[in-house]
Design a protein around this motif. Structure first.
Motif, PDB file in Angstrom:
ATOM      1  N   PHE A 161      26.012  59.358  84.218  1.00 60.28           N
ATOM      2  CA  PHE A 161      25.398  59.822  82.764  1.00 60.28           C
ATOM      3  C   PHE A 161      26.360  60.798  82.132  1.00 60.28           C
ATOM      4  CE2 PHE A 161      21.396  58.967  85.731  1.00 60.28           C
ATOM      5  CZ  PHE A 161      21.229  57.840  85.097  1.00 60.28           C
ATOM      6  N   PRO A 162      26.804  61.633  82.758  1.00 59.91           N
ATOM      7  CA  PRO A 162      27.965  62.515  82.006  1.00 59.91           C
ATOM      8  C   PRO A 162      29.272  61.513  81.433  1.00 59.91           C
ATOM      9  CG  PRO A 162      28.203  62.972  84.668  1.00 59.91           C
ATOM     10  CD  PRO A 162      26.848  62.051  84.032  1.00 59.91           C
ATOM     11  N   ARG A 163      29.402  60.390  82.151  1.00 59.49           N
ATOM     12  CA  ARG A 163      30.532  59.611  81.625  1.00 59.49           C
ATOM     13  C   ARG A 163      30.024  58.792  80.481  1.00 59.49           C
ATOM     14  NH1 ARG A 163      34.427  56.920  84.506  1.00 59.49           N
ATOM     15  NH2 ARG A 163      34.307  58.695  85.710  1.00 59.49           N
ATOM     16  N   GLY A 192      21.803  61.566  77.110  1.00 55.56           N
ATOM     17  CA  GLY A 192      22.696  62.168  75.672  1.00 55.56           C
ATOM     18  C   GLY A 192      22.966  63.486  75.807  1.00 55.56           C
ATOM     19  N   LEU A 193      22.400  64.172  76.652  1.00 48.25           N
ATOM     20  CA  LEU A 193      22.919  65.673  76.840  1.00 48.25           C
ATOM     21  C   LEU A 193      23.727  66.004  78.146  1.00 48.25           C
ATOM     22  CD1 LEU A 193      19.755  67.373  75.122  1.00 48.25           C
ATOM     23  CD2 LEU A 193      21.762  66.510  73.735  1.00 48.25           C
ATOM     24  N   VAL A 194      23.707  64.928  78.793  1.00 45.41           N
ATOM     25  CA  VAL A 194      24.305  65.278  80.071  1.00 45.41           C
ATOM     26  C   VAL A 194      25.677  65.449  80.136  1.00 45.41           C
ATOM     27  CG1 VAL A 194      24.479  64.613  82.811  1.00 45.41           C
ATOM     28  CG2 VAL A 194      22.234  64.205  81.281  1.00 45.41           C
ATOM     29  N   ARG A 195      26.213  66.599  80.509  1.00 41.85           N
ATOM     30  CA  ARG A 195      27.880  66.793  80.456  1.00 41.85           C
ATOM     31  C   ARG A 195      28.250  67.012  81.961  1.00 41.85           C
ATOM     32  NH1 ARG A 195      30.023  65.483  75.543  1.00 41.85           N
ATOM     33  NH2 ARG A 195      29.042  66.530  73.758  1.00 41.85           N
ATOM     34  N   GLU A 196      27.415  67.510  82.894  1.00 37.34           N
ATOM     35  CA  GLU A 196      27.883  67.716  83.996  1.00 37.34           C
ATOM     36  C   GLU A 196      27.533  66.503  85.133  1.00 37.34           C
ATOM     37  OE1 GLU A 196      29.989  70.744  82.775  1.00 37.34           O
ATOM     38  OE2 GLU A 196      30.326  70.144  84.930  1.00 37.34           O
ATOM     39  N   ALA A 197      27.925  66.537  86.310  1.00 41.38           N
ATOM     40  CA  ALA A 197      27.610  65.667  87.231  1.00 41.38           C
ATOM     41  C   ALA A 197      26.094  65.870  87.592  1.00 41.38           C
ATOM     42  CB  ALA A 197      28.574  65.892  88.496  1.00 41.38           C
TER      43      ALA A 197
END
Length: 837
Positions: A699-701, A757-762
């Protein structure tokens, strides 16, 4: 002369001989097994202990050495008469002289603590004149006293009060015994492998041992009269001597530091560890002070530290590099330091491409892979190539195939020892991994672009144009062609960038033509030809116009309709042999899936309503077969009118080892925009999973690749029926339901995460057992959300239906859920999985 390393110490097998030559006591020390004593095995004795013992054994004067925290006793033959027959060799001091340890212990502790050396009067055990015992520290590798050396001097050296006399640091006794000891010490120094020098306080050398002469390149027989320890071409090193080493030694009696020595003959520099201390010729006002230094070569250690630091910087730079350009910049910036300032070039080849892209500084050039140059040979032959001043090491995929090379070039010829293979492999491994990551990102981005372009096509002509222009870019191929069956036996071909001389050879193609693209269209078989020899084996006697136009590896992909019948075939190839690995074949499957969905969609849809409805109907799983040990049922129902179609989807992806990935998602929005987002997200998540991206990184990717132009929820699970476990990652999506035999349904709790869409971290991954008889249900919120009912009530209703039908086949469970939870104004997606053992 400053700036260089000391020679190696004598090998371990030399020391027993040196010790055994020191009389009867020396032979006993050499023959004894010391592993059970506080000193440990002889092979592990530190250099300082070995040197002190050798000095003691070879001295004609009686000497005794106390070593380590337990003050273990070692002495020479000359000291034995003072022992009156007692055997104290190798015993801790407190055990050797328990009746006198209350006096000896504090005396030795004082010397080891740095207090001035002392002389004490003693009466020999047998007949003879009184003697004086001199106690002085022996400095170990840490620069601190590691032991105490007791030397017996004839005569009474006490003061008029009859007590012991404190001797100032560096004070030397004068007399024949001391002179004999000095000669013995000099003989031992001459045999030492360390750099040992004596100089005046201003740095003028007065003595340099043979090992020191060899180390700094001083010719045999050359005088040291004009040699200065502070001479050399490095002002910084001269300042170290003048401002640190000599003043500290004069002030404290000894000092330790690191610097460099410079060879006088070649100018080569060596890193050394200095131990510097002062000695004097007497205790009167006319005594002369000297500075002595012992240096040991630490060049290898320093080089290893520099390389480790440079490797750390390289790893850090590569970890933050997001694309190939940033990776190349990080490599060219940091790798030279790993190899002591060598110049570096990096070359990479696109999969199946005939040329290398060579980067050096800010310059980029192309190099033919067939060229007889080290960089090209390293990639072509997949081996390290050493050529004069250059070393070229391949950059490899995980399966060992080369896709690039790193060139390290020095100004002088390169020996194997200059760049050991382990270091080359470490650097190449870091660079290769980073480039493969960038290739994965580029490939995923290309697939996302391809999916996005296909998702907005409105006609068959538009879809064919996108397929021919964008599909080859996504897989790095050239010369694409698309074949579609027309009425009767005729086959129509479309091309992009194909020379007319090649396309003319396929004129009047029919469905029963034996060539690969027609065969794929006729049979539905995916045809992969690694090289032209394989073409000749599989299609004997046929002309090979594709090979004649420079293609080596070629592929013909069948495109199937909803009933799994071939409706088209897509062909393309590469100008260099491209081994198609599992990840490459997964990309080809994804390309085929996208093309199939798009061709089916545009062929059946003539208006917006039919377009989005048909796209929803075309949602199917990516896996070809259900893994052994599992039973799976999937359902999808669009919104009531079809015009309010949302972005719900489900997907199943085959994994290695009979594993299965399950994805259920929901994109916020309706109509064409939501459908396009759904198709793009589904494709990208599918691709990331197929390419082996860890579940928590998917998801972060995805956010890195698409930004934040979308919003939704998603659940991704990997099911391993063999290992009996399921791993779950959830971003804002409803919790899946787990039913175990004999237990009520319960939701699978996972760590919370931001929406899609808002996930930045693992994303945290939850692992739980999944064994025979267990049931998993994943769904979108359209099944449980209603305007007139609380959300938790809808979840409870779902649990009740699943519980009531828990023993039924998965298809019956899915039908029951969809029937009893009908009536939603939103899309509904459902996946039911049972472990059947």
């Amino acid at each position: 002369m400053t700036d260089s390393p000391s020679p190696a110490t004598p090998a371990d097998d030399v020391w027993p001989g040196l010790l055994a030559a020191g009389g009867e006591t020396g032979a006993r020390i050499a023959a004894r097994d010391w592993s059970g004593t506080p000193l440990g095995p002889l092979s592990r004795w530190p250099q300082s202990l070995r040197t002190a013992v050798t000095l003691c054994l070879h001295s004609p004067a009686p000497m005794l050495l106390w070593w380590g925290a337990q003050r273990v006793v070692l002495h020479n033959d000359a000291y034995r008469p003072l022992l009156d027959g007692a055997d104290v060799l190798g015993r801790p001091g407190a055990q050797a002289w328990p009746q006198r340890w209350d006096v000896l212990g504090p005396l030795l502790d004082g010397v080891l603590a740095g207090r001035p050396a002392t002389w004490t009067p003693e009466q020999p055990a047998g007949p003879g004149a009184p003697v004086t015992l001199a106690y002085g520290p022996v400095v170990d590798e840490s620069g601190r006293p590691g032991g105490v050396l007791t030397t017996v001097v004839p005569g009474d050296r006490t003061d008029r009060t009859g007590g012991s006399r404190v001797v100032a640091p560096g004070e030397r006794a004068v007399g024949r015994a001391a002179q004999a000891e000095l000669r013995l010490f000099q003989a031992l120094v001459e045999r030492s492998g360390d750099f040992i020098a004596v100089a005046t306080p201003d740095g003028r050398a007065v003595y340099l041992n043979p090992a020191g002469r060899e180390l700094i390149g001083l010719a045999d027989g050359a005088s040291v009269a004009d040699l200065r320890l502070v001479d050399g071409d490095s002002p910084r090193v001269r300042d170290v001597w003048r401002q640190e080493l000599i003043p500290a030694a004069l002030r404290d009696g000894q000092h330790r530091a690191e610097s460099r020595l410079v060879r006088l003959d070649t100018g080569a520099r060596f890193d050394v560890d200095h131990q510097t201390f002062t000695v004097s010729t007497g205790d009167g006002p006319d005594s002369t002070a000297f500075v002595a230094t012992v240096a040991r070569d630490v060049s290898d250690r320093k080089r290893a530290l520099r390389q480790a630091e440079a490797l750390s910087r390289l790893a850090g730079g590569l970890s933050t590099a997001r694309d190939r350009t940033a990776i190349v910049a990080a490599v060219l910036r940091t790798v030279p330091a790993v190899f002591d300032g060598a110049t570096v070039r990096m070359a990479t080849a696109a999969p199946g491409g005939p040329a290398l892209r060579v980067c050096a500084g800010t310059d980029t050039t192309d190099l033919d892979l067939a060229a007889d140059l080290p960089l090209a040979r390293a990639v072509r032959e997949n081996r390290v190539v050493r050529d004069g001043t250059a070393v070229c090491v391949p950059l490899r995929y995980g399966d060992g195939a080369a896709f690039g090379a790193l060139e390290v070039r020095r100004t002088e010829p390169v020996a194997d020892s200059d760049h050991p293979q382990s270091l080359l492999d470490a650097v190449a491994g870091l660079c290769g991994q980073a480039l493969q990551r960038a290739e994965l990102v580029d490939s995923t981005q290309a697939m996302a672009d391809f999916a996005a372009r296909l998702s907005v096509t409105r006609s068959t002509a538009e879809a064919i144009e996108v397929i021919l222009t964008a599909a080859p870019i996504a897989v790095g191929a050239v010369l694409p062609g698309l074949a579609m069956r027309e009425e009767g036996r005729r086959v129509r071909l479309w091309y992009a960038g194909v020379p007319s001389s090649l396309s003319a050879t396929f004129r009047d193609l029919t469905i029963d033509d034996p060539r690969p693209i027609a065969t794929a269209l006729r049979t539905g078989e995916r045809i992969v030809l690694t090289d032209r020899a394989e073409f000749a084996r599989r299609f004997p006697g046929l002309p090979d116009p594709v090979g004649a136009h420079g293609l080596v590896t070629t592929v013909a992909l069948p495109l199937l309709d909803a009933r799994r019948r071939p409706i088209a075939a897509l062909g393309f190839g590469w100008r260099r042999e491209r081994p198609l690995r599992a990840g490459d074949l997964a990309l080809l499957d994804t390309v085929a899936d996208l093309c199939e969905q798009t061709l089916e969609r545009v062929r059946l849809a003539a208006a917006e309503h039919n377009l989005v409805t048909r796209l929803a109907g075309r949602l199917r799983t990516s896996n070809r077969t259900t893994p052994a040990g599992l039973r799976v049922a999937t359902r999808y129902t669009p919104a009531m009118s079809g015009l309010h179609l949302g972005g719900d989807w489900h997907d199943l992806v085959d994994l290695d080892g009979d594993g299965l990935a399950v994805v259920v998602g929901d994109v916020v929005g309706h109509r064409v925009e939501a459908a396009a987002d759904m198709a793009q997200l589904r494709t990208m998540i599918n691709t990331l999973i197929r390419l082996g991206v860890p579940l928590g990184e998917v998801f972060p990717r995805l956010t890195d690749l698409l930004g934040v132009g979308f919003l939704g929820t998603c659940l991704a699970m990997t099911v391993d029926p063999v290992a009996g476990r399921v791993r779950v990652a959830r971003v804002g999506h409803p919790h899946p339901v787990l039913v175990r035999p004999g237990q009520p349904p319960r939701r699978v709790d996972t760590a919370s995460a931001l929406p899609l869409g808002l996930v930045r971290e693992a994303v945290p991954v939850t692992t739980l057992p999944f064994g025979p008889g267990d049931l998993l249900v994943a769904y979108t919120d359209g099944l449980v959300e209603r305007r007139n009912r609380a959300y938790d009530e809808g979840v409870a209703a779902l649990h009740a239906v699943v519980d009531a039908y828990r023993d039924a086949p998965v298809e019956a469970i899915a039908d029951a859920v969809m029937a009893e939870l009908a009536g939603s104004e939103d899309d509904q997606a459902l996946v039911v999985i049972r472990h059947v053992g």
